[in-house]
Scaffold this motif. Structure first.
Motif, PDB file in Angstrom:
ATOM      1  N   GLY A 315       0.804  -1.274  -0.046  1.00 21.34           N
ATOM      2  CA  GLY A 315       0.051  -0.194  -0.121  1.00 21.34           C
ATOM      3  C   GLY A 315       1.103   1.161  -0.072  1.00 21.34           C
ATOM      4  N   LYS A 316      -0.016   2.273  -0.282  1.00 22.66           N
ATOM      5  CA  LYS A 316       0.999   3.769  -0.207  1.00 22.66           C
ATOM      6  C   LYS A 316       0.211   4.418   0.639  1.00 22.66           C
ATOM      7  N   ALA A 317       1.020   5.097   1.733  1.00 23.83           N
ATOM      8  CA  ALA A 317       0.066   5.528   3.023  1.00 23.83           C
ATOM      9  C   ALA A 317      -0.355   6.846   2.138  1.00 23.83           C
ATOM     10  N   THR A 318      -1.649   7.363   2.477  1.00 26.21           N
ATOM     11  CA  THR A 318      -2.460   8.474   1.953  1.00 26.21           C
ATOM     12  C   THR A 318      -3.354   9.086   2.812  1.00 26.21           C
ATOM     13  N   THR A 319      -3.664  10.174   2.746  1.00 27.69           N
ATOM     14  CA  THR A 319      -4.868  10.768   3.668  1.00 27.69           C
ATOM     15  C   THR A 319      -5.956  11.107   2.710  1.00 27.69           C
ATOM     16  N   GLN A 320      -5.976  10.746   1.316  1.00 31.79           N
ATOM     17  CA  GLN A 320      -7.027  11.247   0.452  1.00 31.79           C
ATOM     18  C   GLN A 320      -7.821   9.965  -0.042  1.00 31.79           C
ATOM     19  N   ILE A 321      -9.253  10.004  -0.280  1.00 36.00           N
ATOM     20  CA  ILE A 321      -9.872   9.086  -0.607  1.00 36.00           C
ATOM     21  C   ILE A 321      -9.973   8.854  -2.147  1.00 36.00           C
ATOM     22  N   PHE A 322      -9.175   9.831  -2.946  1.00 31.55           N
ATOM     23  CA  PHE A 322      -8.981   9.708  -4.355  1.00 31.55           C
ATOM     24  C   PHE A 322      -8.085   8.978  -4.928  1.00 31.55           C
ATOM     25  N   ASN A 323      -8.210   8.230  -5.712  1.00 29.41           N
ATOM     26  CA  ASN A 323      -7.158   7.484  -6.562  1.00 29.41           C
ATOM     27  C   ASN A 323      -5.905   8.367  -7.170  1.00 29.41           C
ATOM     28  N   PRO A 324      -4.854   7.654  -6.999  1.00 27.03           N
ATOM     29  CA  PRO A 324      -3.344   8.337  -7.211  1.00 27.03           C
ATOM     30  C   PRO A 324      -3.423   8.671  -8.564  1.00 27.03           C
ATOM     31  N   ALA A 325      -4.206   7.980  -9.584  1.00 25.88           N
ATOM     32  CA  ALA A 325      -4.078   7.857 -10.676  1.00 25.88           C
ATOM     33  C   ALA A 325      -5.201   8.968 -11.496  1.00 25.88           C
ATOM     34  N   GLY A 326      -5.943   9.632 -10.657  1.00 21.27           N
ATOM     35  CA  GLY A 326      -6.934  10.546 -11.022  1.00 21.27           C
ATOM     36  C   GLY A 326      -6.515  12.129 -10.800  1.00 21.27           C
ATOM     37  N   SER A 327      -7.273  13.109 -11.467  1.00 22.79           N
ATOM     38  CA  SER A 327      -6.824  14.170 -11.523  1.00 22.79           C
ATOM     39  C   SER A 327      -7.065  15.057 -10.070  1.00 22.79           C
ATOM     40  N   ALA A 328      -7.889  14.306  -9.204  1.00 21.63           N
ATOM     41  CA  ALA A 328      -8.278  14.975  -7.822  1.00 21.63           C
ATOM     42  C   ALA A 328      -7.141  14.810  -6.808  1.00 21.63           C
ATOM     43  N   PHE A 329      -6.178  13.875  -7.116  1.00 20.76           N
ATOM     44  CA  PHE A 329      -5.093  13.515  -6.233  1.00 20.76           C
ATOM     45  C   PHE A 329      -3.850  14.521  -6.100  1.00 20.76           C
ATOM     46  N   ASP A 330      -3.516  14.857  -4.783  1.00 19.01           N
ATOM     47  CA  ASP A 330      -2.458  15.777  -4.796  1.00 19.01           C
ATOM     48  C   ASP A 330      -1.533  15.440  -3.547  1.00 19.01           C
ATOM     49  N   GLU A 331      -0.229  14.733  -4.468  1.00 20.45           N
ATOM     50  CA  GLU A 331       0.691  14.114  -3.471  1.00 20.45           C
ATOM     51  C   GLU A 331       0.972  15.003  -1.966  1.00 20.45           C
TER      52      GLU A 331
END
Lengths: 509, 313
Positions: A315-331
């Motif tokens: 897994g990749k730690a995240t605080t976001q519910i959006f998919n990393p491949a999508g435009s909503a994602f912000d590293e």
């Protein structure tokens, strides 16, 4: 002696009875040659009727026989396929598509605008996940033989890419009308189901459709799908060369797979897991209505340790519910909540809960023991008392959707930004069971629905930033999948997909 | 004899009906939600309601059971709620897989346990101790572990036999034998252990009996004594164990089928059970109970054949 003879005779009789019962044949489990791609899907096949079709792992069964209106590149860019051109009207409520001419289903029926209309309306009436992606369609007009106009009740930013997946697949209208489609697939895809080499439930063999218009995109002469649900059986089948590719569902199988010379590819599966806070307005647990409390929950979790231990690195730690491949994602948002129990306690105290509070969560220990342990322990570390409610695992989803629990561990599929919004953010969304709403969220969602291109992407990002800031959930990680392949085969992972589609596989070398 | 048979068959039918009713009730009462699993995580409530209605789940238990029973009496076991596959054809595909490995395991265990049990009882001494030790070991090691070791060592590492998959006998006799060898052997280990102990125990008792001493004193050959008299009298107990083993082996097949990726009735039952796929579970239960009833009747007939006193009783 007579006793032994009796046993032997009755056993032989029953064995021959058993043999007589085996009318249809399974494959012999031989290793694939250059022309055959043998995959082991993790799920059993569903009915061939696309109205009953699921997404994710199920798609591999449909891809050989049914061609789709559009095709998605590995990065999920939309490419022409059965539809060569498409465009929206100004209000983005009518999608007009131009179809490739001369394409026929394997029963000889023409793939024309009328066939597309029949398919979209048929799938839309269904009860499964593919049907759900077409629910915004209010009608389909046949403009002429090669032009269809798809009418929507409201703009649907995900419709076009979804037509590149199961929702946009086409089956013969003749087979749909006859009702035979449930048991025998008839499509216009690159392969046809070879019933003589197929045993429902254990082996599905597909052979080339000689009339297919785009043969070059499918290098294998034969596709064989052998559903295997047990991770050990999957590993053994891969290691002995009986299948060429399969998802390694168990992290402990990765090392043995690598040491056996298999190629193991890791990619984002699209799921986001962690603690989903359903009660953002404090309807069940008042404390959760306070943003500081929800932020405290986010500071309570040591995401990278959870990934390392409970997830064995997948897994990749995240605080976001959006998919990393999508435009909503912000590293950059992933650094919003570092692991800081002291800060969490401080926020709880500021919110008026210096001694914490109690929450009841559904028991998922039978399916996700490590995740449940991590959640309970880290919540209790900041003073939140967790009562685990023992419910049968089969009731878990219904109970969550009924809004019975204020928060829980959960893993939800995250596709394109608009899908995620529709599934879990909008007030009426299925996975917003307590119907939380916030004027700013509603405003951003409304604007994003009608926007296009960069403006839409910017709105998605703003929404994501706001949701992270407001701590609508406390996600842990974007789940990663591992797919193993044998030497003769390579593949490219597909964005937003749990397993690679069959057209992403190529013979190696 | 015919009256006995008719009575046993009638009792068997009642048993099938009782177990089917109980299973149907349990499937309905567990409160599981198969519809949500069928339609997927993201399906709307309207889709869930529509699917429930399509499957008849919006009707009462009595109505649903009535429909199911009426269909079964017309030879229709329904279709899987998940795959849409007809239950009858899925049983036709999967029953041969399970029966192949269970019966092969039964055959192997019947032969090996008799040889080991008789040898241990007759020779005693060191051989007896070795057999008993092996029996305890065989009983203690779970069949899934044996299956795992066989699959990895013989199937994958040595490549002697297929590690997964099943080949129907109709397709290739040698392929069939190869595909069932490892699963059947893994399954038979526990059965051999249990039955060998039983055969040994019964033989020891019989060999100590007065009539054996009398026969011996009359100078009857040791071979005739052993096989014509002693083994025949020791057999009923071993047969009981074997009959019970059959039921146990069907249960054990669940795990072995999973390890070897075999699509048998055992793996189907566990999957369908966990999903709440009522038509499949009911189909499997009816067929398996019927099979157990048939095996028990066959065993009763075998007792009668071996021991006329049972027939009179």
């Amino acid at each position: 002696m007579r006793r032994i003879a009796l046993t032997a005779v009755s056993a032989v009789l029953m064995l021959s009875a058993a043999a007589c019962g085996s009318g249809s044949g399974t494959g012999s489990g031989k290793a694939a040659t250059g022309g055959t791609l043998t995959l082991a899907p993790l799920v059993a096949a569903q009915p061939w009727d696309l109205a009953d079709a699921g997404l994710g792992n199920n798609a591999q069964y449909y891809q050989p026989v049914y061609d789709s209106l559009l095709r998605l590149s590995p990065t999920a860019d939309v490419k022409p396929n059965l539809a060569t051109k498409w465009s929206y009207n100004a209000a983005r409520t009518v999608l007009t598509m131009t179809l490739r001419s001369g394409v026929k289903f394997t029963d000889g029926t023409a793939l024309d605008a009328a066939a597309v209309k029949t398919n979209l309306l048929h799938t839309e009436k269904g009860t499964s996940e593919a049907a759900g992606q077409l629910k915004g369609i209010t009608g389909v007009d046949v403009v002429n033989a090669t032009t269809v106009a798809i009418k929507l009740s409201a703009p649907d930013p995900s419709l076009v890419p979804n037509l590149g997946n199961v929702a946009g697949m086409m089956a013969s209208p003749k087979a749909i009308d006859a009702g035979t489609i449930k048991t025998t697939p008839v499509g216009s895809g690159p392969y046809t189901l070879d019933k003589s080499a197929t045993t429902d439930g254990s082996t599905y063999t597909f052979v080339r459709n000689q009339g297919y218009w785009n043969k070059a995109a499918f290098p294998f002469d034969k596709i064989v799908l052998k559903p295997l649900t047990d991770p050990t059986a999957v590993l053994n089948a891969l290691r002995s060369g009986q299948v060429n590719g399969a998802l390694l569902a168990s992290a402990k199988n990765i090392a043995p797979a690598k040491s056996s010379g298999l190629t193991v590819t890791k990619y984002t599966s699209g799921d986001v897991e962690g603690v989903y806070i359903w009660d953002r307005e404090g309807k069940i647990v008042k404390a959760l209505g306070d943003v500081r409390v929800r932020q405290a929950l986010n500071y309570a979790f040591d995401r990278s340790t959870i990934v390392k231990t409970a997830k064995q690195g997948l897994g990749k730690a995240t605080t976001q519910i959006f998919n990393p491949a999508g435009s909503a994602f912000d590293e950059s948002l992933n650094s919003t909540y570092s692991y800081d129990p002291a800060k969490a306690k401080q926020l709880l105290a500021e919110a008026g809960y210096p001694h914490g509070f109690s929450v009841t969560v559904p028991d998922v220990s039978s399916v996700f023991p490590d995740q449940q342990a991590a959640m309970v322990q880290q919540l209790e570390d900041i003073g939140i008392k967790v009562k685990v409610d023992k419910i049968p695992v089969t009731q878990f989803i219904s109970a969550l959707l009924a809004g019975k629990y204020p928060l829980s561990y959960m893993t939800l599929a995250s596709f394109r930004p608009w899908d995620t919004i529709q599934i879990e953010v909008a007030k009426s969304a299925l996975w917003n069971p307590l119907h939380s709403s916030d004027p700013k969220v509603t405003d951003l969602v409304t604007k994003a629905q009608s926007a296009t291109g960069a403006a839409q992407d910017a709105l998605f990002k703003q929404l994501n930033t706001y949701l992270v800031d407001q701590a609508w959930n406390a996600p842990w990680d974007s789940v990663e999948a591992t797919y193993a392949t044998t030497k003769g085969v390579t593949f490219t992972p597909q964005a937003f997909a749990a397993v690679p589609p069959i057209y992403n596989f190529k013979p190696a070398g | 004899m015919i009256v006995f048979l008719v009575r046993r068959i009638a009792a068997g039918l009642v048993l099938v009906l009782v177990i089917a009713t109980t299973t149907f009730a349990l499937m309905s009462l567990t409160g599981s939600d198969p519809v949500r699993q069928i339609v997927g995580q993201t399906a709307t409530q309207q889709q869930v309601t529509a699917k429930s209605a399509e499957l008849g789940l919006d009707q009462s238990f009595v109505v649903r059971y009535g429909h199911w029973l009426a269909d079964v009496l017309h030879g229709n076991l329904g279709s899987s709620w998940f795959s849409g596959e007809s239950v009858t054809s899925s049983l036709e595909n999967r029953l041969p897989v399970t029966l192949s490995i269970v019966l092969a395991a039964l055959l192997v265990s019947a032969v090996l346990s008799t040889v080991l049990g008789v040898a241990a009882a007759v020779r005693r001494g060191a051989l007896d101790q070795v057999v008993q030790l092996l029996a305890v070991l065989g009983f203690a090691v779970p069949s899934f572990l044996v299956a795992l070791v066989f699959a990895v060592v013989i199937g994958v590492d040595l490549g002697w036999l297929p590690a997964t998959g099943y080949v129907p006998l109709a397709d290739s006799a040698s392929g069939w034998l190869k595909s069932i060898t490892l699963p059947a052997l893994s399954l038979s280990v526990g059965a051999i252990a249990a039955t060998a102990q039983q055969v040994r125990g019964s033989m020891v008792d019989v060999l100590r009996a007065d009539y054996v001493r009398t026969l011996r004193s009359r100078g009857i050959s040791e071979r005739s004594l052993l096989f014509r008299h002693a083994l025949r009298n020791a057999a009923p107990a071993a047969l009981t164990v074997l009959a019970l083993q059959f039921i146990g082996l069907v249960g054990g097949a669940v795990v072995v089928e999973k390890v070897f990726g075999l699509n048998g009735i055992g793996s189907q039952a566990t999957t369908a059970g966990s999903q709440g796929d009522t038509p499949v579970v009911m189909g499997v239960v009816v067929v398996m109970v019927a099979l157990v009833v048939v095996v028990n009747i066959l065993m009763d007939l075998a007792y009668g054949w071996l021991n006329p006193k049972v027939r009179v009783g």
